[in-house]
Design an enzyme around this catalytic site. Structure first.
Site, PDB file in Angstrom:
ATOM      1  N   TYR A  10       0.834  -1.200   0.000  1.00 49.89           N
ATOM      2  CA  TYR A  10       0.000   0.000   0.000  1.00 49.89           C
ATOM      3  C   TYR A  10       0.873   1.257   0.000  1.00 49.89           C
ATOM      4  O   TYR A  10       0.656   2.180  -0.794  1.00 49.89           O
ATOM      5  CB  TYR A  10      -0.923  -0.009   1.206  1.00 49.89           C
ATOM      6  CG  TYR A  10      -1.906   1.137   1.228  1.00 49.89           C
ATOM      7  CD1 TYR A  10      -2.977   1.174   0.334  1.00 49.89           C
ATOM      8  CD2 TYR A  10      -1.777   2.177   2.144  1.00 49.89           C
ATOM      9  CE1 TYR A  10      -3.882   2.218   0.346  1.00 49.89           C
ATOM     10  CE2 TYR A  10      -2.684   3.223   2.166  1.00 49.89           C
ATOM     11  CZ  TYR A  10      -3.739   3.236   1.272  1.00 49.89           C
ATOM     12  OH  TYR A  10      -4.636   4.283   1.285  1.00 49.89           O
ATOM     13  N   LYS A  28       0.965   3.730  -3.312  1.00 49.58           N
ATOM     14  CA  LYS A  28       0.564   5.125  -3.182  1.00 49.58           C
ATOM     15  C   LYS A  28       1.735   6.069  -3.488  1.00 49.58           C
ATOM     16  O   LYS A  28       1.532   7.148  -4.058  1.00 49.58           O
ATOM     17  CB  LYS A  28       0.006   5.388  -1.784  1.00 49.58           C
ATOM     18  CG  LYS A  28      -1.355   4.745  -1.536  1.00 49.58           C
ATOM     19  CD  LYS A  28      -2.393   5.190  -2.548  1.00 49.58           C
ATOM     20  CE  LYS A  28      -3.798   4.774  -2.152  1.00 49.58           C
ATOM     21  NZ  LYS A  28      -4.822   5.135  -3.176  1.00 49.58           N
TER      22      LYS A  28
END
Length: 252
Positions: free
Chosen positions: A157, A161
């Site tokens: 994650y 991102k």
């Protein structure tokens, strides 16, 4: 500041709840025609009902490039162009933080597919029409994890991102010659959906207090706080802003 999107066509991904729902509602309330996309049909229908006749719902997995191309082509055929794209679809796909040696290839890849590849595929699909119109607004929703670390320790994650932030900067330079701006909103922790509720509960009272103490404003934000930044980036007031990443996190 009066922000109006009358006559504009907007696509919002990940619109079944949380940020995406509030962003879609913000555009609909300000006159835009909104096309809302998600794989959660129940939540998508609820968002469409809130937005009213301005909204059209599309079942769409943004990690499926062929499906993205088909859906966007239909929207463009109906309206002639897409003025605004909000790449909000993302998340952790039900994962929790674990040591790196325990992460499978599939667990790593699925987070990249929705958070990074999805933003790329959606922007790739709308770019030709925006270039023809010589106008466009692309807003990516990343995370404070892309600028620092994942609070829940999910490696993919944080990496995806961060990659989305890099994509934002790159596309801002590639598409700027056609009057297309590309910007990024990096939210802090907001209780906005079932996943963040589970994360909040898992922190316990001490963890919750520590999180809030580390925020300058000493409170959590709301989905409306994130939507307001998106609406600004999409507006004429942000016409000379591109390639920027704004943290909406209460201050760090």
């Amino acid at each position: 500041m009066n922000i109006d999107f009358s006559g504009k066509v907007a696509i919002i991904t990940g619109a079944a709840h949380g940020f995406g729902r509030m962003i879609a509602l913000g555009f609909a309330q300000r006159g835009a025609t909104v096309h809302i996309c998600d794989v959660n049909d129940t939540g998508l229908a609820e968002t469409a009902e809130l937005c009213g006749p301005a909204a059209t719902a599309h079942h769409l997995d943004v990690s499926d490039r062929a499906a993205v191309q088909t859906t966007v082509a239909k929207i463009i055929a109906d309206h002639g162009t897409v003025d605004i794209l909000v790449n909000n679809a993302g998340g952790v796909r039900g994962q929790v933080g674990r040591p790196i040696e325990e992460i499978t290839e599939a667990e790593w890849q699925t987070i990249f597919d929705v958070n990074l590849s999805g933003a790329f595929f959606m922007t790739q699909a709308v770019a030709p029409a925006m270039k023809t119109a010589k106008y466009g607004r692309v807003i990516n929703i990343s995370s404070g994890a892309g600028l620092g670390i994942s609070l829940t320790g999910i490696q993919a994650y944080a990496a995806a991102k961060a990659g989305q932030i890099g994509l934002t900067r790159q596309l801002a330079h590639e598409l700027g010659a056609w009057n297309i701006t590309v910007n990024n909103v990096a939210p802090g922790f907001v209780r906005s959906n079932p996943t963040t509720e589970r994360q909040w509960e898992a922190m316990g009272a001490d963890g919750q207090a520590k999180l809030i103490q580390n925020i300058a404003l000493k409170r959590l934000g709301t989905p409306e706080d994130i939507a307001h930044m998106v609406l600004f980036f999409a507006s004429d007031y942000a016409g000379w802003i591109s390639g920027q990443i704004i943290s909406v996190d209460g201050g760090k």
